[in-house]
Design a protein around this motif. Structure first.
Motif, PDB file in Angstrom:
ATOM      1  N   ARG A  53       0.891  -1.197   0.038  1.00 31.80           N
ATOM      2  CA  ARG A  53      -0.031  -0.025  -0.127  1.00 31.80           C
ATOM      3  C   ARG A  53       0.894   1.173  -0.082  1.00 31.80           C
ATOM      4  O   ARG A  53       0.547   2.333  -0.622  1.00 31.80           O
ATOM      5  CB  ARG A  53      -1.057   0.114   1.265  1.00 31.80           C
ATOM      6  N   SER A  54       1.786   0.993   0.685  1.00 31.63           N
ATOM      7  CA  SER A  54       2.688   2.009   0.876  1.00 31.63           C
ATOM      8  C   SER A  54       3.592   2.416  -0.581  1.00 31.63           C
ATOM      9  O   SER A  54       3.621   3.662  -0.977  1.00 31.63           O
ATOM     10  CB  SER A  54       4.107   2.363   2.078  1.00 31.63           C
ATOM     11  N   LEU A  55       3.993   1.486  -1.028  1.00 32.41           N
ATOM     12  CA  LEU A  55       4.620   1.499  -2.612  1.00 32.41           C
ATOM     13  C   LEU A  55       3.690   2.226  -3.432  1.00 32.41           C
ATOM     14  O   LEU A  55       4.184   3.219  -4.212  1.00 32.41           O
ATOM     15  CB  LEU A  55       4.743   0.037  -2.814  1.00 32.41           C
ATOM     16  N   PHE A  56       2.416   1.672  -3.601  1.00 34.29           N
ATOM     17  CA  PHE A  56       1.716   2.398  -4.688  1.00 34.29           C
ATOM     18  C   PHE A  56       1.186   3.708  -4.061  1.00 34.29           C
ATOM     19  O   PHE A  56       0.482   4.428  -4.989  1.00 34.29           O
ATOM     20  CB  PHE A  56       0.414   1.401  -4.890  1.00 34.29           C
ATOM     21  N   ALA A  57       1.130   4.087  -2.978  1.00 30.88           N
ATOM     22  CA  ALA A  57       0.835   5.467  -2.645  1.00 30.88           C
ATOM     23  C   ALA A  57       2.102   6.377  -2.737  1.00 30.88           C
ATOM     24  O   ALA A  57       1.806   7.505  -2.650  1.00 30.88           O
ATOM     25  CB  ALA A  57       0.362   5.543  -1.368  1.00 30.88           C
ATOM     26  N   GLY A  58       3.051   5.847  -3.172  1.00 32.05           N
ATOM     27  CA  GLY A  58       4.075   6.809  -3.482  1.00 32.05           C
ATOM     28  C   GLY A  58       4.949   7.072  -2.302  1.00 32.05           C
ATOM     29  O   GLY A  58       5.719   8.165  -2.128  1.00 32.05           O
ATOM     30  N   GLU A  59       4.734   6.605  -1.062  1.00 29.74           N
ATOM     31  CA  GLU A  59       5.627   6.796   0.137  1.00 29.74           C
ATOM     32  C   GLU A  59       6.703   5.987   0.332  1.00 29.74           C
ATOM     33  O   GLU A  59       6.731   5.127   0.971  1.00 29.74           O
ATOM     34  CB  GLU A  59       4.352   6.518   1.328  1.00 29.74           C
ATOM     35  N   GLN A  92       9.468   6.482   1.839  1.00 35.90           N
ATOM     36  CA  GLN A  92      10.181   6.404   3.316  1.00 35.90           C
ATOM     37  C   GLN A  92       9.347   5.366   4.102  1.00 35.90           C
ATOM     38  O   GLN A  92      10.006   4.486   4.819  1.00 35.90           O
ATOM     39  CB  GLN A  92      10.054   7.588   4.037  1.00 35.90           C
ATOM     40  N   ASP A  93       8.035   5.565   3.892  1.00 37.03           N
ATOM     41  CA  ASP A  93       7.380   4.453   4.694  1.00 37.03           C
ATOM     42  C   ASP A  93       7.087   3.185   4.003  1.00 37.03           C
ATOM     43  O   ASP A  93       7.356   2.107   4.816  1.00 37.03           O
ATOM     44  CB  ASP A  93       5.844   4.926   4.850  1.00 37.03           C
ATOM     45  N   PHE A  94       7.482   3.049   2.798  1.00 33.85           N
ATOM     46  CA  PHE A  94       7.713   1.718   2.144  1.00 33.85           C
ATOM     47  C   PHE A  94       9.030   1.205   2.739  1.00 33.85           C
ATOM     48  O   PHE A  94       8.956  -0.075   2.738  1.00 33.85           O
ATOM     49  CB  PHE A  94       7.758   1.922   0.721  1.00 33.85           C
ATOM     50  N   ALA A  95      10.207   1.883   2.700  1.00 34.22           N
ATOM     51  CA  ALA A  95      11.281   1.107   3.061  1.00 34.22           C
ATOM     52  C   ALA A  95      11.331   0.877   4.697  1.00 34.22           C
ATOM     53  O   ALA A  95      11.699  -0.453   5.040  1.00 34.22           O
ATOM     54  CB  ALA A  95      12.415   2.317   2.907  1.00 34.22           C
ATOM     55  N   GLU A  96      10.527   1.715   5.647  1.00 38.22           N
ATOM     56  CA  GLU A  96      10.451   1.394   6.918  1.00 38.22           C
ATOM     57  C   GLU A  96       9.749   0.231   7.029  1.00 38.22           C
ATOM     58  O   GLU A  96       9.983  -0.682   7.897  1.00 38.22           O
ATOM     59  CB  GLU A  96       9.677   2.476   7.587  1.00 38.22           C
ATOM     60  N   ARG A  97       8.725  -0.365   6.391  1.00 38.37           N
ATOM     61  CA  ARG A  97       7.830  -1.343   6.628  1.00 38.37           C
ATOM     62  C   ARG A  97       8.547  -2.522   6.028  1.00 38.37           C
ATOM     63  O   ARG A  97       8.071  -3.774   6.505  1.00 38.37           O
ATOM     64  CB  ARG A  97       6.580  -1.219   5.704  1.00 38.37           C
ATOM     65  N   MET A  98       9.579  -2.520   5.399  1.00 38.45           N
ATOM     66  CA  MET A  98      10.669  -3.767   4.862  1.00 38.45           C
ATOM     67  C   MET A  98      11.755  -3.867   5.840  1.00 38.45           C
ATOM     68  O   MET A  98      12.475  -4.739   5.597  1.00 38.45           O
ATOM     69  CB  MET A  98      10.850  -3.397   3.468  1.00 38.45           C
TER      70      MET A  98
END
Length: 216
Positions: free
Chosen positions: A170-176, A178-184
């Motif tokens: 969801r963070s990936l497709f939202a273009g977020e 930093q959040d995408f990186a943190e969730r991984m």
């Protein structure tokens, strides 16, 4: 080197990056390491699309090379057939270089063909200008979308059962980013690193120099 054999790929042994380079080099690196980790599943990913590349690595090295070459030839023939199905209304004059122009079918409404016919330079030139203008005004959105889709394909194949996968996507497709990186952050480092490279479009095609496997 053909387009198929020279596409940039990355191979993963379970969740560890095993090899990276041109498709032919990655395939031969996997074959060379055969037997070192017989129980490990190795997946090969196209760096441009994030898709899994199916490889038949049975037999000898020579047989693999022949098989891949034949596959490339089939794909090239298919692409040539698709190209031939279109027409380029703009004839080439004597001595005019081809310049990589590809003819393909375009379907428009009658009023749109009428408008194109009235423009200076012919339909093909007008369409090329329109496409180039659209690319310039796109602001990189199309490339960003393609990069996110590549990252999704990679992660869906390799990390679909990881904790927090859906939130990360969801963070990936939202273009977020930093959040995408943190969730991984708790995921295997090689998976996280490659997903970020794909998502940001920062992968670089690798020159033909042999893919060095990282056997552990």
């Amino acid at each position: 080197m053909s387009d198929f054999l020279s596409k940039s790929c990355t191979a993963f042994a379970d969740t560890e990056q095993f090899a990276a380079g041109l498709l032919i080099d990655v395939a031969l690196a996997i074959k060379a390491a055969e037997g070192d980790r017989p129980d490990v599943s190795i997946l090969v990913f196209d760096d441009a699309s994030g898709s899994v590349v199916d490889l038949d690595l049975r037999g000898t090295t020579a047989e693999i090379v022949v098989r891949l070459t034949e596959r490339e030839r089939r794909e090239a023939t298919t692409a040539k057939t698709q190209t031939a199905s279109g027409t380029d209304a703009e004839p080439r004059g004597r001595g005019r270089p081809k310049l990589g122009v590809v003819a393909r079918e375009v379907t428009l409404l009658p009023r749109q063909w009428e408008w194109l016919s009235a423009q200076a330079g012919g339909a093909s030139q007008v369409l090329r200008r329109l496409v180039d203008d659209a690319r310039r005004s796109d602001g990189g959105q199309t490339q960003a979308k393609a990069a996110r889709e590549a990252a999704y394909r990679f992660l869906n194949a390799l990390a679909g059962d990881f904790p927090g996968f859906e939130d990360a996507i969801r963070s990936l497709f939202a273009g977020e980013e930093q959040d995408f990186a943190e969730r991984m952050i708790a995921w295997p480092p090689d998976v996280r690193r490659h997903a970020l490279k794909l998502a940001t479009g920062s992968y670089r095609p690798i020159a033909h120099q042999g893919a060095e496997p990282r056997v552990r």
